[in-house]
Design an enzyme around this catalytic site. Sequence first.
Site, PDB file in Angstrom:
ATOM      1  N   LYS A  45       0.752  -1.451  -0.106  1.00 39.03           N
ATOM      2  CA  LYS A  45       0.000   0.174  -0.273  1.00 39.03           C
ATOM      3  C   LYS A  45       1.059   1.138   0.083  1.00 39.03           C
ATOM      4  CE  LYS A  45      -4.682  -1.796   1.378  1.00 39.03           C
ATOM      5  NZ  LYS A  45      -5.368  -2.120   2.421  1.00 39.03           N
ATOM      6  N   ARG A  61      -3.985  -9.848   4.713  1.00 35.90           N
ATOM      7  CA  ARG A  61      -4.224 -10.178   3.136  1.00 35.90           C
ATOM      8  C   ARG A  61      -3.036  -9.763   2.414  1.00 35.90           C
ATOM      9  NH1 ARG A  61      -6.199  -6.486  -0.814  1.00 35.90           N
ATOM     10  NH2 ARG A  61      -7.574  -7.227  -2.273  1.00 35.90           N
TER      11      ARG A  61
HETATM   12  C1  8Y4 Z   1      -4.828   2.433  -0.496  1.00 37.80           C
HETATM   13  C2  8Y4 Z   1      -3.953   1.426  -1.333  1.00 37.80           C
HETATM   14  C3  8Y4 Z   1      -5.921   1.902  -0.444  1.00 37.80           C
HETATM   15  C4  8Y4 Z   1      -4.302   0.313  -1.685  1.00 37.80           C
HETATM   16  C5  8Y4 Z   1      -6.299   0.714  -1.018  1.00 37.80           C
HETATM   17  C6  8Y4 Z   1      -5.615  -0.054  -1.620  1.00 37.80           C
HETATM   18  C7  8Y4 Z   1      -8.064  -4.657   1.659  1.00 37.80           C
HETATM   19  C8  8Y4 Z   1      -8.720  -5.258   1.006  1.00 37.80           C
HETATM   20  C9  8Y4 Z   1      -8.276  -4.110  -0.443  1.00 37.80           C
HETATM   21  C10 8Y4 Z   1      -8.067  -4.518   3.090  1.00 37.80           C
HETATM   22  C11 8Y4 Z   1      -9.743  -6.022   3.040  1.00 37.80           C
HETATM   23  C12 8Y4 Z   1      -5.670  -2.304  -1.888  1.00 37.80           C
HETATM   24  C13 8Y4 Z   1     -10.090  -5.536  -1.126  1.00 37.80           C
HETATM   25  C14 8Y4 Z   1      -6.291  -3.615  -2.366  1.00 37.80           C
HETATM   26  N1  8Y4 Z   1      -7.548  -3.853   0.623  1.00 37.80           N
HETATM   27  N2  8Y4 Z   1      -9.903  -6.120   1.985  1.00 37.80           N
HETATM   28  N3  8Y4 Z   1      -8.925  -5.052  -0.195  1.00 37.80           N
HETATM   29  N4  8Y4 Z   1      -8.754  -5.228   3.734  1.00 37.80           N
HETATM   30  N5  8Y4 Z   1     -10.630  -6.685   3.940  1.00 37.80           N
HETATM   31  N6  8Y4 Z   1      -6.235  -1.233  -1.915  1.00 37.80           N
HETATM   32  O1  8Y4 Z   1      -7.033  -3.831   3.669  1.00 37.80           O
HETATM   33  O2  8Y4 Z   1      -4.533  -2.616  -1.463  1.00 37.80           O
HETATM   34  S1  8Y4 Z   1      -7.982  -3.480  -2.170  1.00 37.80           S
END
Ligand code: 8Y4
Length: 286
Positions: free
Chosen positions: A224, A263
């Site tokens: 992230k 995750r």
């Molecule tokens: C900032 C950077 C914000 C990347 C979002 C992202 C999570 C998740 C994702 C999590 C759960 C991502 C689907 C991928 N992140 N589900 N999903 N917890 N439960 N997005 O942290 O890294 S999306």
Amino acid sequence: MILRTRSKDLDLSHHTHLMGVVNVTPDSFSDGGKYFDAPAAVAHAEELIRDGADLLDVGGESSRPGADPVPLDEELRRVIPVIQELARRHPSVPLSIDTTKAEVARRAMRAGASLLNDISALRFDPGMAAVARETDVPVVLMHMQGNPRTMQTAPSYIDVVREIGSFFRERLAFAEKTGIAADRLLLDPGIGFGKTLDHNLQILKNLRALAEIGRPLVLGLSRKTFIARLLADGEKILSPQERSEGSLAGHLWAAAQGAHILRVHDVRGTRRALRVWQAIARGLAG
Ligand code: 8Y4
């Protein structure tokens, strides 16, 4: 803490479980869209299973900050074939469906998914709670301030950890009121979802307080933005692939604070690091 799923029971008290990320999106922010077509996504998922994933999270809508929503038929077209094939080939590997749409969740459960990962915690689709109740699957309730398109505009809290704790209690009460058994609910503070760098660090530092609510904690920090920010070298922002050591440091910290499910993208590396860390924590090999 035992989590019953249709595929298998997960005993969350003995080791940190790894949920492997299976993106089925053309703009997948960390895999560059490599795994968009169904056979490629299935092949990637099978690599994660070989690497030691305890469960897989299959998603067809990018939740990257600023991302546009994906229409229902497109999301179904992406995820259903992948879930169907994985459920057929690996019936004992629990598959989680990452969606905020009730219809996607319902069709995914029919295709063989056995957990629901709803980043809106049953708030975006008024039909989602009924799907969760009817399918009887475990549900991850994730905290997010705002929505994926706007959440990073101006995140604001007085006390981010307390506010997430209150949000969890409110969503647990809502889920139980609609007939979802408390022992099926998991909590996730939603790193990066409507949070500044300091908010993310406050949450990670105080993870134990959130674990004390008594439901299993799911945590996603793999690759992230906050990791790139911590490791930034001048103007150059690290690519997702360059965030692996930083992600691993965060994962080991989260495991030490009692997170139950991580995750992650790099299942193999995280599994190997956790094996060493857990042997030391127990003072025993094996
Ligand atoms: C900032 C950077 C914000 C990347 C979002 C992202 C999570 C998740 C994702 C999590 C759960 C991502 C689907 C991928 N992140 N589900 N999903 N917890 N439960 N997005 O942290 O890294 S999306």
